[in-house]
Write a protein that holds these residues in place. Structure first.
Motif, PDB file in Angstrom:
ATOM      1  N   UNK A  52      53.138  41.888  37.835  1.00 48.32           N
ATOM      2  CA  UNK A  52      53.262  41.618  36.406  1.00 48.32           C
ATOM      3  C   UNK A  52      53.129  40.121  36.131  1.00 48.32           C
ATOM      4  N   UNK A  53      53.696  39.326  36.995  1.00 43.22           N
ATOM      5  CA  UNK A  53      53.672  37.879  36.801  1.00 43.22           C
ATOM      6  C   UNK A  53      52.285  37.316  37.061  1.00 43.22           C
ATOM      7  N   UNK A  54      51.606  37.836  38.075  1.00 43.81           N
ATOM      8  CA  UNK A  54      50.264  37.366  38.397  1.00 43.81           C
ATOM      9  C   UNK A  54      50.224  35.872  38.609  1.00 43.81           C
ATOM     10  N   UNK A  55      49.301  35.212  37.936  1.00 45.95           N
ATOM     11  CA  UNK A  55      49.149  33.758  38.057  1.00 45.95           C
ATOM     12  C   UNK A  55      49.754  33.027  36.859  1.00 45.95           C
ATOM     13  N   UNK A  56      50.557  33.714  36.103  1.00 47.96           N
ATOM     14  CA  UNK A  56      51.171  33.078  34.940  1.00 47.96           C
ATOM     15  C   UNK A  56      52.159  32.001  35.377  1.00 47.96           C
ATOM     16  N   UNK A  57      52.203  30.934  34.603  1.00 49.85           N
ATOM     17  CA  UNK A  57      53.167  29.870  34.844  1.00 49.85           C
ATOM     18  C   UNK A  57      54.149  29.803  33.680  1.00 49.85           C
ATOM     19  N   UNK A  87      54.860  27.270  31.905  1.00 57.36           N
ATOM     20  CA  UNK A  87      54.269  26.526  30.800  1.00 57.36           C
ATOM     21  C   UNK A  87      53.397  27.411  29.926  1.00 57.36           C
ATOM     22  N   UNK A  88      52.546  28.206  30.545  1.00 60.20           N
ATOM     23  CA  UNK A  88      51.635  29.059  29.782  1.00 60.20           C
ATOM     24  C   UNK A  88      52.395  30.039  28.894  1.00 60.20           C
ATOM     25  N   UNK A  89      53.437  30.631  29.448  1.00 62.86           N
ATOM     26  CA  UNK A  89      54.199  31.623  28.680  1.00 62.86           C
ATOM     27  C   UNK A  89      54.929  30.962  27.523  1.00 62.86           C
ATOM     28  N   UNK A  90      55.537  29.811  27.761  1.00 56.48           N
ATOM     29  CA  UNK A  90      56.286  29.141  26.696  1.00 56.48           C
ATOM     30  C   UNK A  90      55.364  28.573  25.618  1.00 56.48           C
ATOM     31  N   UNK A  91      54.175  28.137  26.006  1.00 50.87           N
ATOM     32  CA  UNK A  91      53.196  27.696  25.011  1.00 50.87           C
ATOM     33  C   UNK A  91      52.801  28.875  24.126  1.00 50.87           C
ATOM     34  N   UNK A  92      52.643  30.039  24.726  1.00 49.48           N
ATOM     35  CA  UNK A  92      52.314  31.240  23.961  1.00 49.48           C
ATOM     36  C   UNK A  92      53.443  31.603  23.002  1.00 49.48           C
ATOM     37  N   UNK A  93      54.684  31.458  23.442  1.00 51.15           N
ATOM     38  CA  UNK A  93      55.830  31.735  22.566  1.00 51.15           C
ATOM     39  C   UNK A  93      55.797  30.823  21.348  1.00 51.15           C
ATOM     40  N   UNK A  94      55.471  29.577  21.573  1.00 47.86           N
ATOM     41  CA  UNK A  94      55.403  28.627  20.464  1.00 47.86           C
ATOM     42  C   UNK A  94      54.319  29.026  19.461  1.00 47.86           C
ATOM     43  N   UNK A  95      53.163  29.460  19.957  1.00 45.18           N
ATOM     44  CA  UNK A  95      52.075  29.855  19.064  1.00 45.18           C
ATOM     45  C   UNK A  95      52.424  31.143  18.305  1.00 45.18           C
ATOM     46  N   UNK A  96      53.076  32.075  18.973  1.00 36.31           N
ATOM     47  CA  UNK A  96      53.480  33.320  18.311  1.00 36.31           C
ATOM     48  C   UNK A  96      54.395  33.016  17.131  1.00 36.31           C
ATOM     49  N   UNK A  97      55.347  32.112  17.335  1.00 39.47           N
ATOM     50  CA  UNK A  97      56.259  31.740  16.245  1.00 39.47           C
ATOM     51  C   UNK A  97      55.496  31.080  15.105  1.00 39.47           C
ATOM     52  N   UNK A 154      63.798  17.474  24.694  1.00 43.83           N
ATOM     53  CA  UNK A 154      62.494  16.863  24.888  1.00 43.83           C
ATOM     54  C   UNK A 154      62.205  16.647  26.365  1.00 43.83           C
ATOM     55  N   UNK A 155      63.236  16.240  27.093  1.00 38.85           N
ATOM     56  CA  UNK A 155      63.052  15.985  28.520  1.00 38.85           C
ATOM     57  C   UNK A 155      62.751  17.253  29.301  1.00 38.85           C
ATOM     58  N   UNK A 156      63.265  18.396  28.810  1.00 42.10           N
ATOM     59  CA  UNK A 156      63.074  19.654  29.527  1.00 42.10           C
ATOM     60  C   UNK A 156      62.000  20.536  28.906  1.00 42.10           C
ATOM     61  N   UNK A 157      61.279  20.026  27.918  1.00 44.42           N
ATOM     62  CA  UNK A 157      60.191  20.805  27.326  1.00 44.42           C
ATOM     63  C   UNK A 157      59.085  20.986  28.358  1.00 44.42           C
ATOM     64  N   UNK A 158      58.561  22.181  28.491  1.00 49.11           N
ATOM     65  CA  UNK A 158      57.505  22.409  29.488  1.00 49.11           C
ATOM     66  C   UNK A 158      56.321  21.494  29.255  1.00 49.11           C
ATOM     67  N   UNK A 159      55.744  21.031  30.343  1.00 47.57           N
ATOM     68  CA  UNK A 159      54.565  20.186  30.227  1.00 47.57           C
ATOM     69  C   UNK A 159      53.449  20.978  29.568  1.00 47.57           C
ATOM     70  N   UNK A 160      52.698  20.308  28.727  1.00 45.22           N
ATOM     71  CA  UNK A 160      51.642  20.985  27.971  1.00 45.22           C
ATOM     72  C   UNK A 160      52.109  21.452  26.619  1.00 45.22           C
ATOM     73  N   UNK A 161      53.432  21.489  26.405  1.00 43.47           N
ATOM     74  CA  UNK A 161      53.963  21.943  25.119  1.00 43.47           C
ATOM     75  C   UNK A 161      53.641  20.939  24.021  1.00 43.47           C
ATOM     76  N   UNK A 162      53.583  19.641  24.373  1.00 40.08           N
ATOM     77  CA  UNK A 162      53.264  18.635  23.372  1.00 40.08           C
ATOM     78  C   UNK A 162      51.894  18.906  22.757  1.00 40.08           C
ATOM     79  N   UNK A 163      50.927  19.155  23.622  1.00 42.88           N
ATOM     80  CA  UNK A 163      49.573  19.440  23.143  1.00 42.88           C
ATOM     81  C   UNK A 163      49.555  20.736  22.357  1.00 42.88           C
ATOM     82  N   UNK A 164      50.332  21.719  22.821  1.00 44.95           N
ATOM     83  CA  UNK A 164      50.375  23.011  22.132  1.00 44.95           C
ATOM     84  C   UNK A 164      50.917  22.873  20.731  1.00 44.95           C
TER      85      UNK A 164
END
Length: 268
Positions: free
Chosen positions: A162-167, A169-179, A91-101
């Motif tokens: 390839x990375x561009x402006x991705x952060x 948090x954004x990538x990990x939030x997307x992983x959560x939604x894909x699952x 929980x302490x290391x969960x990316x910020x924004x993941x809670x809302x996601x």
């Protein structure tokens, strides 16, 4: 019965036992004085003593069981505390924004699956013989779709174009939604026909056909048409995220019929 109650009961029985001994002594004296009338009283005392002995032994056995259970209870507490520390660390290391996601993902998951799917879709009592679920093959306990989040070092290892402006948090939030989308598809596939609306049943049949494809079989998957946000959309950012996830080995892409299918894969 806990140890305290068992100890109190044992003390009471011992006190009663001592009282009976005194009575027995008095009856022995009475027997010597009145031998013809004392036999029935002695028999009653003997029966009472045997009953008390049996009760005392039962309490001793129960106390021993409690003693034997103490090490197991301590071990269980230790394991629970260890698991709690792991969860707190996650929980302490969960990316910020993941809670809302996660909150959005729960709502998305509910919107994807109709109310008829509130059933336990693995209930073995709900079988449709003419339309058996082909995926997943595990009859019980199918695990949820994995969420293999990326770490900063992986994102930094990508080329800047390839990375561009991705952060992270954004990538990990997307992983959560894909699952979440993959879980929704697995649930549709496994739910029996009688618990689905007609239009949802047609989608379930289509998903079953896709699930039988060689490149998808036995894997968690989602369709491109499943992707609707909020953390992952089919815009430029979303497409960049999918490219990153393919490059990092989190997903694989296949074309099945007119569908673009993404399967979840374990990073090497």
């Amino acid at each position: 019965m806990d140890l305290k109650e068992a100890g109190s009961s044992l003390d009471a029985l011992i006190s009663s036992f001592n009282t009976r001994i005194v009575e027995l002594q008095e009856l022995v004296i009475a027997r010597n004085i009145y031998p013809a009338t004392s036999m029935s009283d002695l028999s009653a005392v003997d029966t009472t003593l045997k009953t008390m002995e049996s009760q005392i032994q039962a309490i001793k056995d129960r106390l021993q069981e409690e003693r034997n259970a103490i090490p197991k209870a301590k071990k269980l507490i230790e394991l629970s505390q260890r698991q709690q520390r792991k969860l707190q660390h996650m929980l302490a290391h969960m990316p910020s924004g993941m809670y809302e996601s996660i909150g959005h993902s729960d709502q998305t998951h509910s919107s994807l699956i109709p109310d008829a799917l509130d059933c336990d879709f693995l209930d073995e009592h709900s079988k449709v013989k003419e339309e058996p679920a082909v995926v997943p093959k595990e009859k019980k306990g199918r695990s949820p779709a994995p969420r293999w989040y990326i770490i900063a070092e992986e994102l930094d290892s990508l080329s800047s174009y390839m990375r561009g402006r991705l952060t992270l948090d954004k990538v990990n939030i997307a992983i959560n939604e894909i699952a979440t989308y993959a879980d929704a598809n697995a649930q549709l596939i496994a739910c029996p026909k009688k618990k689905l609306a007609e239009d949802t049943w047609e989608k379930a049949l289509e998903l079953r056909d896709i699930a039988m494809a060689e490149t998808v079989k036995g894997k968690h998957f989602l369709l491109e048409t499943d992707i609707k946000g909020p953390g992952l959309k089919l815009d430029n950012t979303g497409k960049a995220i999918l490219t990153v996830l393919r490059h990092l080995g989190r997903i694989q892409e296949a074309r099945i019929g007119h569908h673009r299918v993404f399967t979840l894969s374990k990073p090497q």
